[in-house]
Every structure is written in structure tokens, then in C-alpha cells.
Design an enzyme around this catalytic site. Sequence first.
Site, PDB file in Angstrom:
ATOM      1  N   TYR A 130      -8.362  25.415  65.491  1.00 59.03           N
ATOM      2  CA  TYR A 130      -8.617  23.983  65.571  1.00 59.03           C
ATOM      3  C   TYR A 130      -7.558  23.096  64.931  1.00 59.03           C
ATOM      4  CZ  TYR A 130     -13.036  25.320  67.569  1.00 59.03           C
ATOM      5  OH  TYR A 130     -13.985  25.842  68.406  1.00 59.03           O
ATOM      6  N   PHE A 418     -23.944  24.257  62.109  1.00 64.22           N
ATOM      7  CA  PHE A 418     -24.504  23.672  63.336  1.00 64.22           C
ATOM      8  C   PHE A 418     -23.739  24.172  64.555  1.00 64.22           C
ATOM      9  CE2 PHE A 418     -21.585  20.692  61.271  1.00 64.22           C
ATOM     10  CZ  PHE A 418     -20.657  20.461  62.257  1.00 64.22           C
TER      11      PHE A 418
END
Length: 418
Positions: A130, A418
Site C-alpha cells: 500500500y 475491519f
Amino acid sequence: MTNERTVTVDGLRKLAKDDWDTWYGTLIRAFGGVPEADEERELWNSLTEFDRSVGVWDGDECVGTAGAFTFGLTVPGGASVPAAGVTMVSVAATHRRRGVLTSMMRRQLDDIRSWGEPLAVLTASEPAIYGRFGYGTAAFSLDAEIDTSRVTLSTPEGTDDVRVRYAAPAEVAEECRAVYDRLVPGRPGMLRTPPGWERVPLLDPESDRDGASPLQCVVARRDGETVGYARFRVKPGWGTAGPDGTVLLSDLAALDPAADAALWRFLAGIDLTSTLVVRRRPVDEAWQYLVSDIRRCRPSLRDWLYVRLVDVGAALAQRTYQAPVDVVFEVEDAFCPWNAGRWRLTGDTKGASCERTTDAADLALSVRELGAAYLGGVSLAALGAAGRVRELRGGALAEAAVGFGAVGGVAPWLPFGF
């Protein structure tokens, strides 16, 4: 050399409800293919935000998935800033290096910008992925395995005034949520979540227990008020010398030092156990300074929350700064070019502004470094020492590093994945 066609934007579309099973199946397969319990699958189906999720399709086959939850992220100063919680990202192994992930990240960041959300956040299964999309490691977490047979805790005054009692997790969920909500403004990295997320900490499929008990819960009360809670499981064990069970902490929150100490003392003293395993806790959590021997707790650090500034000006203006700052950043952002260029940040403990400028730059860095430093858990000075921030005006790096530091000395922390 390959003659396989690139799968990019032409196969990229918003997720339809009728496609969820296929889309989610692609995600599960990418993470090993182990089926989830029905209750877990149903929960994530109910939490999926379809208008904020995309898939990449090669004909009738789903080969890429990505979603974004609607969160409010606490930033230094206590404000809750709209943030897209990037989630459920996967690419089919058959379609690697064909532009699938890049096309999804491109669409997603464009969408987040159009929604007026200045931040994107995620946890990374593979950290190397990322950074190229502008995400920086902004908060770490602490793991530990505490040898409770040999480690004792010294507790602060008032600990004995706190009563710790068992309760069924579902029956006290609202009490626990109220404690959590009171803590959210006080620590950067904590999240405000949409309705439905109160079910997440209660998720307890038997397939995930690995021989441990169902989820247990205790609440800490003082004078009739709930001041803390802990959720955990117990995994029994018996060695040649007797019982050596393990307590597996799932979640703990407390409103004051005495309540916090009472909960840790309880967990460390559960009968027939000798180890307390904690995962993904704040790096500055107080238990580390209550234990008699930190070495026998085997603490270890891990990367946890990644932050991406989608709108540099809006994001930097939303937080406060622990010392006055007046600095011009030269920002590099090839993936989101609307952020590139010079920004003047002026701020202090009361507020901040961040606007475009033509003034000479004081510091040069990429948006990835700004994301890393944004919550105060990573020092701009340390990034400078690593060569990732260039000082263009003498003294500017030290000034900015102090200002960006953790307001009130509280380290950022993401309370759940999450």
C-alpha cells in the site's frame, strides 16, 4: 512475456447486492479459502456498504474486490474526521500483475475524494503493497504473552473500590459501548462506526475459538456506574506440573486508572491459568508499568493502522498541533496529483489551516510520510533521519516534528480491525 490481456477499468463496477456471494467468495479464496461460519458471513454481508464497494470482473468471473466503510477517525485534538475504512481488498491469484489492484485503488481514491472524505485508512495483510498508493504506517500495536505465574501487578489507589463481575456479553453490550464511546475522543486512531458495528465484538463462531471457551465478559463498576469491561476467552491446559491454561484477551476498555488496573488484575488471576495473551493493544498502555517483570511479558511491536491523506489541505486542517507550526510542505503525490505541490500549514493547540501557497518550501516529502506522521505516532524527525523527509530550511524539521507529536502524549491506536 505474457499475452494475457490486462483486466482494468472495463471490468470494474460497483458491487450489486445480487453479486455479493460471488464477490465475497473471491475475497475468501484470496485469503486461503477457509469457509467462514454462517454467523460471520451474515454479519459482514450486513455491514458491506454496496455503494462504496467495487469488483473487477473478467467476463462472468469476479477477480478483484475492494470496499470502504464509513468511519469517523479521531485525530489529535479530539475531532472525528470522516475517513473511508478500506477493506475486503483482494485479487485472484490468476490475475496478478494485470492492473486489477491499481484500477481498484484508482477508482476508490477518486470516489473517496468525491464523497468529501479527506482520509482513507486500512490495515494491511501485506505492508509492502500500500505504500505505492500513498498509505503510511501511522499507528502500531503491542502484543504480549504475560507469564501470570511469575509476574505480579502493583495497582494504583482506588483499585479495590472497583467491583469486577461476570456478565453475559450480549446483555451488557450497550454498557460496554457507552464506555467505548466516552474513550473515542481521547485517543487518535479510534473509530466512530455506523449502526450494526456493535455486533462485531460479540462475534463468536466456534470455528474461531481453537479450543478456547465461548466469549466471556466482565464489567467493572464503581458506585453503580460501569467504568470498564473486558471480553476474553479461556483455553484450558494441563501440564505435568498442573493446570497451565491461557487467557486470550479480546477487548478491554476502562475510564480511569483504577478501573483499568482492576480489570488487568482480574485477568491475571483467573484460576487454572498461567498465561495472559494480549494482541493489538496500545503501545503506551498502562499495564506495562504495573507488572513486576516486563521481560516475562514478552512484548512485541507490530504495524497496525495505515493512513492516506486523500485531501492534504483538509486533512491537515482538521487536527491540532501540540506546539505552534508554520511550515510550507512540498508534497509529492503521483497517484493523487491534486495533492501535489506546496501547502502552508499554520496551527497550534486550538486549530489549524492548510492552504495552497507559492512560498518557498521548508520541507519536502511524499504524501506517504504525511500519512505516517498524521496521528502523532511516527516522528517527522525519524522520517527525516531515514531520508524520507528533506529539510529545505534549517530548523524546520525539528519545529514540525514537535508540532506533529502526540497531543497530550497519547499514542494513536486502532481498537479493532475491519
